[in-house]
Design an enzyme around this catalytic site. Structure first.
Site, mmCIF file in Angstrom:
data_model
loop_
_atom_site.group_PDB
_atom_site.id
_atom_site.type_symbol
_atom_site.label_atom_id
_atom_site.label_comp_id
_atom_site.label_asym_id
_atom_site.label_seq_id
_atom_site.Cartn_x
_atom_site.Cartn_y
_atom_site.Cartn_z
ATOM 1 C CG ASN A 1 13.825 -1.455 -21.384
ATOM 2 O OD1 ASN A 1 13.442 -0.292 -21.238
ATOM 3 N ND2 ASN A 1 12.996 -2.461 -21.541
ATOM 4 C CB CYS A 2 14.927 3.602 -23.576
ATOM 5 S SG CYS A 2 14.961 4.906 -24.821
#
Length: 129
Positions: A19-20
């Site tokens: 999720n980065c």
């Protein structure tokens, strides 16, 4: 850029957080270069202290350079204290993997902290002409 077919003859590993956005961009560039890397989801399977030391050494960095200073445990644990040793900082990262700066990529051309994400281009396989 057109993606090349995946290859396994150029071993790469990415310490990845899905999720980065930076980590996702790095993974995309690796895949577009034709490499399918080993993906280490370091929040699920964090590297041990020995591996952290190896990664830091390969990048020419100290333990403090591997820390994400904007994560809650950084403040909570008082990790800004300059008196803390590398051992103590590595222990903190092992106990709280969210503190590990990301993404880290290992390739035959070197090991890099890919911040900004374009840095990964330095260690991708050479383009064939």
């Amino acid at each position: 850029m057109t993606a090349r077919p995946p290859t396994t003859d150029y071993p790469m590993t990415i310490y990845h957080k899905p999720n980065c956005s930076t980590s996702r961009n790095v993974l995309q560039l690796i895949r577009e270069s034709g490499v399918e890397p080993e993906i280490v989801l370091y929040l699920e399977t964090p590297p041990g202290k020995k591996k952290l030391r190896e990664l830091a050494k390969a990048m020419g960095l100290g333990a403090r350079d591997l820390l994400r200073t904007k994560e809650a445990p950084y403040e909570e644990l008082g990790l800004a204290d300059e008196k803390l040793s590398d051992d103590q900082l590595f222990d903190a990262i092992v106990a709280h993997p969210i503190l590990l700066q990301r993404p880290i990529v290992v390739s035959p051309r070197g090991t890099l902290m890919c911040q900004p994400w374009q840095r990964v281009e330095e260690i991708l396989p050479a383009k064939k002409s």
